[in-house]
Design an enzyme around this catalytic site. Structure first.
Site, PDB file in Angstrom:
ATOM      1  N   GLU A   1     -22.387  -5.233  61.757  1.00 25.58           N
ATOM      2  CA  GLU A   1     -21.829  -5.533  60.431  1.00 25.58           C
ATOM      3  C   GLU A   1     -21.295  -4.277  59.735  1.00 25.58           C
ATOM      4  O   GLU A   1     -22.025  -3.609  58.994  1.00 25.58           O
ATOM      5  CB  GLU A   1     -22.903  -6.199  59.555  1.00 25.58           C
ATOM      6  CG  GLU A   1     -22.380  -6.583  58.171  1.00 25.58           C
ATOM      7  CD  GLU A   1     -23.438  -7.234  57.266  1.00 25.58           C
ATOM      8  OE1 GLU A   1     -24.607  -7.313  57.674  1.00 25.58           O
ATOM      9  OE2 GLU A   1     -23.078  -7.645  56.157  1.00 25.58           O
TER      10      GLU A   1
ATOM     11  N   LYS B   1     -19.947  -9.159  62.419  1.00 27.03           N
ATOM     12  CA  LYS B   1     -20.070  -9.710  61.063  1.00 27.03           C
ATOM     13  C   LYS B   1     -19.208  -8.861  60.125  1.00 27.03           C
ATOM     14  O   LYS B   1     -19.661  -7.842  59.587  1.00 27.03           O
ATOM     15  CB  LYS B   1     -21.547  -9.696  60.637  1.00 27.03           C
ATOM     16  CG  LYS B   1     -21.774 -10.162  59.201  1.00 27.03           C
ATOM     17  CD  LYS B   1     -23.225 -10.529  58.943  1.00 27.03           C
ATOM     18  CE  LYS B   1     -23.477 -10.813  57.478  1.00 27.03           C
ATOM     19  NZ  LYS B   1     -24.797 -11.363  57.203  1.00 27.03           N
TER      20      LYS B   1
ATOM     21  N   SER C   1     -20.259 -12.879  52.954  1.00 23.48           N
ATOM     22  CA  SER C   1     -19.506 -13.386  51.795  1.00 23.48           C
ATOM     23  C   SER C   1     -19.198 -12.261  50.806  1.00 23.48           C
ATOM     24  O   SER C   1     -18.204 -12.347  50.068  1.00 23.48           O
ATOM     25  CB  SER C   1     -20.236 -14.541  51.119  1.00 23.48           C
ATOM     26  OG  SER C   1     -21.524 -14.183  50.679  1.00 23.48           O
TER      27      SER C   1
ATOM     28  N   ARG D   1     -32.605 -11.436  42.791  1.00 24.73           N
ATOM     29  CA  ARG D   1     -32.389 -12.894  42.901  1.00 24.73           C
ATOM     30  C   ARG D   1     -33.483 -13.641  42.128  1.00 24.73           C
ATOM     31  O   ARG D   1     -33.193 -14.562  41.374  1.00 24.73           O
ATOM     32  CB  ARG D   1     -32.409 -13.352  44.357  1.00 24.73           C
ATOM     33  CG  ARG D   1     -31.556 -12.564  45.308  1.00 24.73           C
ATOM     34  CD  ARG D   1     -30.081 -12.973  45.292  1.00 24.73           C
ATOM     35  NE  ARG D   1     -29.371 -12.237  46.314  1.00 24.73           N
ATOM     36  CZ  ARG D   1     -28.809 -11.032  46.148  1.00 24.73           C
ATOM     37  NH1 ARG D   1     -28.851 -10.429  44.981  1.00 24.73           N
ATOM     38  NH2 ARG D   1     -28.192 -10.434  47.146  1.00 24.73           N
TER      39      ARG D   1
END
Ligand code: 5MM
Length: 340
Positions: free
Chosen positions: A179, A221, A263, A34
């Site tokens: 998740e 999740k 996402s 990132r």
């Protein structure tokens, strides 16, 4: 002894109407990518400054963020003025959380498949993170779709591990975010994703039951049901929403307080639109919200660009994205709101 009432209260706060979770738990390797995208060196200070930019964004944090998932380094860090980042988050009313998994490793005798590690010594780590101020935890399992995969071996190993993690969390006083992510990499169609996601979630809730996990004290999740990124036919947003809801209704008991989506590589706009369409199709048995990483942070990261002078602009971009997703939790998002 486990305090289910307390766990249930925290879980309900995490999925409070109009709010969702900020996944800011990138490990050092992921945050490197990132920061690299904005030509910023991956130093401890830059990682801190980037996270501080978001956590000190008052409008976004106090109105639209119910919880923040942190990485081990971040939960111990202090803001520039010396305030612990955990305290900064808690002051906004959001619950600080911690990533407990140690990442996916190759699964023996299963080419192309992985198992998430991190169970060894987990009870002691949970105890420490509770002392550091965490109210919840997260563990991500990765299920890839490809030729001859996933196998039952992979699904069984990962869902069982998630269930053991969840039980340890509840015993130690943390709400587990469970998740099991079915990746959207690859060229599979939406119906393949639907079939695999249903299989994974069915297994997941069996394993949670066997491990004694109390559904009222956890958050799921999941991925959305969506075609692979490289699929020839991309499903419409309406189809994604419809098929995701079909699978969730088949698999997730109403005792679970809420579902907070990842996402997974969708664009920020798609992630918002899909969440909106699902909530607009309610009433639903559980709260449906976001626990986005990339889809909540991408605009803020780009706008901030690693420059102290862009702090307010980065926070504004973060607030906008968070507000759009907050609207989507009530089925009230629109193109007009997006443009405003
Ligand atoms: C924030 O990213 C998390 C992954 O970190 P590592 O791969 O470095 O461990 C990730 O687990 C995240 O919390 C969820 O997958 C949601 O993120 P996205 O970007 O898929 O919404």
């Amino acid at each position: 002894m486990m305090d289910l009432k307390k766990l249930n209260d925290i879980a309900n706060r995490m999925v409070a109407p109009g709010k969702g979770i900020l996944a800011a738990d990138e490990s050092t390797g992921s945050i490197a990518k990132r920061l690299d995208s904005i030509s910023t060196p991956n130093t401890e200070e830059n990682r801190r400054d980037y996270r501080e930019m978001m956590f000190s964004a008052k409008e976004a944090m106090s109105n639209y963020i119910s919880g923040v998932i942190l990485f081990d380094e971040t939960i111990r860090q202090k803001a520039k003025d010396g305030t612990p980042l955990v305290e900064m988050i808690a002051r906004t009313g959001a619950v600080p959380g911690i990533k407990l998994d140690k990442g996916p490793k190759p699964l023996p005798f299963a080419p192309g498949e992985v198992i998430t590690e991190g169970l060894d010594g987990l009870p002691a780590r949970v105890e420490e993170y509770v002392k550091l101020g965490a109210g919840f935890a997260k563990w991500r399992a990765v299920i890839d779709i490809g030729k001859h995969i996933p196998t039952y071996n992979c699904i069984n190993a990962n869902t069982m591990t998630l269930a053991r993690y969840a039980a340890i969390c509840q015993e130690g006083g943390l709400v587990p975010i469970v998740e099991p992510e079915v990746l959207m990499d690859g060229d599979h169609d939406i119906d393949t994703c639907m079939r695999i996601t249903e299989w994974v979630l069915k297994e997941q809730f069996h394993q949670l039951h066997y491990a004694g996990v109390k559904l009222e004290g956890m958050i799921l999740k999941p991925n959305m049901v969506i075609a692979g990124k490289k699929a020839a036919r991309q499903a419409s947003p309406e189809e994604v929403a419809e098929k995701t809801l079909i699978v969730l209704k088949r698999c997730v008991p109403a005792a679970v307080p809420g579902i907070a989506f990842l996402s997974g590589g969708q664009s920020s706009l798609d992630a918002t639109r899909h969440l909106h369409l699902m909530n607009a199709a309610g009433p639903l048995p559980w709260r449906l919200t976001y626990s986005y990483g990339r889809a909540l942070q991408a605009d803020a990261l780009k706008t901030w660009g690693g420059k102290p002078g862009n702090l307010a602009a980065g926070q504004k971009a973060f607030a906008h994205r968070a507000r759009m997703n907050a609207l989507a939790t009530g089925g009230k998002w629109s193109d007009k709101a997006e443009a405003a």
